[in-house]
Design an enzyme around this catalytic site. Structure first.
Site, PDB file in Angstrom:
ATOM      1  N   ARG A 127      -2.598   7.357  -2.644  1.00 16.11           N
ATOM      2  CA  ARG A 127      -3.913   6.350  -1.863  1.00 16.11           C
ATOM      3  C   ARG A 127      -4.692   7.575  -1.015  1.00 16.11           C
ATOM      4  NH1 ARG A 127      -2.765   0.950   1.069  1.00 16.11           N
ATOM      5  NH2 ARG A 127      -1.850   1.883   3.110  1.00 16.11           N
ATOM      6  N   ARG A 171       7.848   3.590   6.946  1.00 13.03           N
ATOM      7  CA  ARG A 171       7.224   2.320   6.987  1.00 13.03           C
ATOM      8  C   ARG A 171       7.776   1.285   6.048  1.00 13.03           C
ATOM      9  NH1 ARG A 171       1.790   4.841   5.088  1.00 13.03           N
ATOM     10  NH2 ARG A 171       1.019   2.558   5.062  1.00 13.03           N
TER      11      ARG A 171
END
Ligand code: ADP
Ligand code: ZN
Length: 213
Positions: A127, A171
């Protein structure tokens, strides 16, 4: 419409939110975007949030509730809102419930976008994000026309600070520990719509069907 979008980092909450805004003028409210803008601008809020964000940890509930308490009162929220990345802990969900009740508002539903971990990992490492407007790209499946340059605004398209392998893995752990339990919370509230889908169009269709029912 008034929705919460739940889902791991990389599940496609932001992409789905952007598509939904085009349907009825609801605004996308991303706490991650708000925080990144504060860090970039070097505000007090940004200074408080920066270290946690870089490590892939959560920013404190108090800070987040302060931001959202203000944000939800803004005029553009009258057209509806898509909460992207908030709430992320049970205390935030409880606080949001009180906040909405005080404002006399009700959510349409909470959409849990469920995507397999392998897909998530692959998406996050590939990303790229425009640092000016937040537009999302993917080096494999959706690169900007000109390398490193945003199609929409010409800003720099970069890998986020928290998209190193270490921060990503943290995360995902934080998500499983702190945020995944929200699915059960909203299930109990009778508000949960779970969508197993890796295509954002399929998620949109499921939301449309739910809202029409
Ligand atoms: P993603 O969903 O891709 O992980 P976001 O852009 O939503 O990323 O969030 C980036 C970072 O901002 C998070 O890792 C966290 O540090 C912080 N953050 C965003 N929203 C919240 C929230 N509701 N509560 C606590 N921290 C948050
Ligand atoms: Zn841009």
């Amino acid at each position: 419409m008034k929705l919460i979008l739940l889902g791991a980092p990389g599940a496609g909450k932001g992409t789905v939110a952007k598509l939904l805004t085009k349907m009825d003028g609801s605004v996308q409210i991303s706490t991650g975007d708000i925080l990144r803008a504060a860090v970039a601008a070097g505000t007090e809020l940004g200074k408080k949030a920066e270290a946690a964000m870089k490590a892939g940890d959560l920013v404190s509930d108090d800070l987040i509730m302060g931001i959202m308490g203000e944000r939800l009162k803004e005029d553009d929220c009258k057209a509806g809102y898509l909460l992207d990345g908030f709430p992320r802990t049970i205390p935030q969900a409880e606080a949001l419930k009180v906040l909405l009740a005080n404002m006399g508002e009700e959510l349409d539903c909470v959409v849990n976008i469920d995507v397999p971990r392998e897909v998530i990992l692959d998406r996050l490492t590939t990303r790229r994000t425009c640092s000016d407007c937040g537009e999302i790209y993917n080096v494999k499946s959706n690169p900007p026309k000109e390398e490193g340059k945003c199609d929409k605004c010409g800003g720099p398209v970069v890998q986020r600070d928290d998209e190193t392998e270490e921060a990503i893995s943290n995360r995902l752990d934080v998500y499983n520990e702190k945020t995944a339990p929200l699915a059960g919370f909203y299930e109990n509230e009778g508000m949960l719509l779970t969508v197993d889908a890796t295509s954002s169009d399929a998620v949109i269709d499921a939301i449309k069907a739910k809202l029409a029912s």
